[in-house]
Write an enzyme that holds these catalytic residues in place. Structure first.
Site, PDB file in Angstrom:
ATOM      1  N   TYR A  68       0.915  -1.366   0.022  1.00 26.62           N
ATOM      2  CA  TYR A  68       0.018   0.197  -0.100  1.00 26.62           C
ATOM      3  C   TYR A  68       0.874   1.293   0.041  1.00 26.62           C
ATOM      4  CZ  TYR A  68      -3.369   3.439   1.580  1.00 26.62           C
ATOM      5  OH  TYR A  68      -4.190   4.590   1.658  1.00 26.62           O
ATOM      6  N   ASP A  89       9.390   2.904  -0.538  1.00 27.89           N
ATOM      7  CA  ASP A  89       8.346   3.255   0.446  1.00 27.89           C
ATOM      8  C   ASP A  89       8.453   3.143   1.780  1.00 27.89           C
ATOM      9  OD1 ASP A  89       6.163   4.500   1.698  1.00 27.89           O
ATOM     10  OD2 ASP A  89       4.656   3.546   0.261  1.00 27.89           O
ATOM     11  N   LYS A 129       4.512   9.116   8.668  1.00 32.83           N
ATOM     12  CA  LYS A 129       4.353   8.348  10.066  1.00 32.83           C
ATOM     13  C   LYS A 129       5.366   8.892  10.883  1.00 32.83           C
ATOM     14  CE  LYS A 129       1.285   4.927   8.519  1.00 32.83           C
ATOM     15  NZ  LYS A 129       1.401   4.245   7.156  1.00 32.83           N
TER      16      LYS A 129
HETATM   17  C1  LIG Z   1       0.574   4.659   5.592  1.00 33.73           C
HETATM   18  C2  LIG Z   1       1.206   4.466   4.385  1.00 33.73           C
HETATM   19  C3  LIG Z   1       1.174   5.240   3.270  1.00 33.73           C
HETATM   20  C4  LIG Z   1       0.195   6.322   3.353  1.00 33.73           C
HETATM   21  O1  LIG Z   1       0.392   7.385   4.254  1.00 33.73           O
HETATM   22  P1  LIG Z   1      -0.773   8.306   4.673  1.00 33.73           P
HETATM   23  O2  LIG Z   1      -0.049   9.362   5.441  1.00 33.73           O
HETATM   24  O3  LIG Z   1      -1.942   7.705   5.345  1.00 33.73           O
HETATM   25  O4  LIG Z   1      -1.382   9.136   3.372  1.00 33.73           O
HETATM   26  C5  LIG Z   1       2.017   4.928   2.283  1.00 33.73           C
HETATM   27  N1  LIG Z   1       2.820   3.996   2.074  1.00 33.73           N
HETATM   28  C6  LIG Z   1       2.944   3.312   3.234  1.00 33.73           C
HETATM   29  C7  LIG Z   1       3.856   2.215   3.288  1.00 33.73           C
HETATM   30  C8  LIG Z   1       2.133   3.365   4.421  1.00 33.73           C
HETATM   31  O5  LIG Z   1       2.383   2.517   5.369  1.00 33.73           O
END
Ligand SMILES: *Cc1c(COP(=O)(O)O)cnc(C)c1O
Length: 439
Positions: free
Chosen positions: A145, A240, A268
């Protein structure tokens, strides 16, 4: 029984105000078929709902609260910044301070751009990759994701079709067509796709430790395979690390596995609980971003002082030099997770429940499965009914876990030995409940 009377009433009202009663879907507990506790406050490792229940929190706002909730130093930093004005839309010293802090642990990041969410970071990194390589296609992995931008809300097409199809109404077929999806941890599948489309691929984007199909680790050699194949075809490799950054190790998966990506997305933890994310990487690539270069990206509240203050305070706590002879913060977090997983393993054996346990530093996951879990298909095949029993039994005992098997469990520096002991005691009861539910 947990009393959630007030939460249930609040949820009923919220449903008339927000789609599904929430501002982000997983909060609704829909897949668990129960009512989400409405949270009133949090401190350290604990969160408290409006019915007065107390929980040991392993969701941690889905990762960010690594130093614990409402840490005194983070709160003080936010207060100090707030008193001086929350946003100016002009350069500030704090932005450079957070940039330097991040770069000190992520040497692959030579330039960085702060944004407000992980979604924005990955979306912008992809635009940059396309602008830099002058190619259109991207490759993502099934079950990874990367936020909810259109290009990334794409799932695998059926059968042999390599091109993706929209994973949500509202994503156009044209956009989905530029995203190719491939199974995670499967070098052969990716090799085949690159043979056919490699020269059109701008970037491969990956969660180098996956956390959004449960916690799934890359197989031995998989990340260096990704590094090599992207280099071979002139595509960029985007890590990511919005979730696994500062968790797989302080330097993220890239430090843990010794792989240098072209671009990295963080989020995060770097906002310490405020909305901050970032993308960064090689100077030559990043200098294509406006105003240094032609690839446009901007943000009214990007790098605002409040958010920077929370991020700086959190990263300072996290990256502080340990006392001589003492382990660093990530090592401490790692050991706490190991203690819990050892207890889960013991309880699973005691009651004859098949589990697969995964850990990358301070992130971990539990699958109810007799088979190894290496990709999304494996995760889907796990015993989700067992997970539901496990989840509700843990919640009853005051252990707050993510309400989905497809999520990761997080540890914080605020979790005390007493918290761990309580969690371990609850694990035994919950594992027995899972075993009993099978009889
Ligand atoms: C949480 C997350 C996102 C999205 O971040 P948001 O701040 O919720 O838009 C993207 N990539 C990864 C791997 C994530 O865990």
């Amino acid at each position: 029984m947990l009393n959630l009377e007030k939460s249930a009433a609040a949820f009923a009202e919220a449903k008339s105000l927000m789609p599904g009663g929430v501002n982000s879907p997983v909060r609704s507990y829909r897949s668990m078929g129960s009512t989400p506790p409405f949270i009133a406050k949090a401190k350290g490792s604990k969160i408290y709902d409006i019915d007065g229940n107390e929980y040991i929190d392993y969701v941690l706002s889905w990762g960010p609260m690594v130093v614990g909730h409402a840490h005194d130093e983070v709160v003080a930093a936010i207060n100090e910044a707030a008193a001086l004005g929350t946003s100016y839309g002009a350069p500030t010293l704090r932005e450079s301070e957070l940039a330097k802090l991040v770069m000190s642990v992520y040497p692959s990041i030579q330039r960085i751009r702060m944004v407000n969410s992980g979604t924005e970071a990955t979306m912008s990194a992809l635009r940059l990759a396309r602008g830099y390589t002058k190619r259109d296609k991207i490759i993502k992995f099934v079950g990874c994701y990367h936020g909810h931008s259109d290009s990334l809300l794409v799932k695998a097409g059926s059968g042999l079709a390599t091109f993706g199809v929209p994973d949500s109404p509202g994503v156009t077929a044209g956009i989905a067509n530029d995203t190719i999806t491939v199974p995670y941890n499967d070098p052969e599948a990716l090799t085949a796709v690159m043979k056919e489309h490699g020269s059109e691929v701008a970037a491969i984007i990956v969660e180098p430790v996956a956390g959004n199909m449960g916690c799934i680790l890359p197989k031995q050699g998989y990340l260096s395979f990704l590094r090599n194949i992207t280099t071979e075809y002139g595509a960029l490799l985007i890590f990511d690390e919005v979730m696994c950054g500062f968790r797989a190790s302080l330097g993220g998966a890239q430090a843990a596995y010794g792989i240098t990506p072209d671009l990295t997305c963080l989020g995060k933890i770097i906002g310490g609980g405020l909305p901050v994310a970032a993308y960064g990487g090689k100077a030559e690539i990043m200098d294509c971003v406006s105003p240094a270069g032609p690839v446009y990206q901007a943000g009214t509240l990007s790098g605002n002082p409040l958010a920077m203050a929370a991020g700086i305070a959190t990263l300072k706590l996290l990256t502080a030099e340990p006392e001589p002879g003492q382990p660093d913060t990530n090592r401490i977090l790692t050991l706490k997770v190991k203690e819990i997983l050892a207890a889960v393993d013991a309880a699973a054996k005691k009651y004859g429940v098949a589990v697969r346990l995964h850990q990358a530093g301070s992130m971990f996951g539990i699958f109810f499965s007799e088979k190894d879990v290496e990709n999304y298909e494996d995760a889907e095949a796990c015993d989700q009914e067992a997970f539901k029993v496990w989840f509700h039994s843990m919640l009853e005992q005051g252990i707050y876990l993510a309400p989905s098997q497809f999520e990761t469990i997080f540890m914080s520096m605020a979790h005390s030995d007493e918290d761990i002991a309580k969690t371990i005691a609850a694990v035994d009861v919950s594992m027995k409940a899972v075993a009993d539910s099978k009889k």
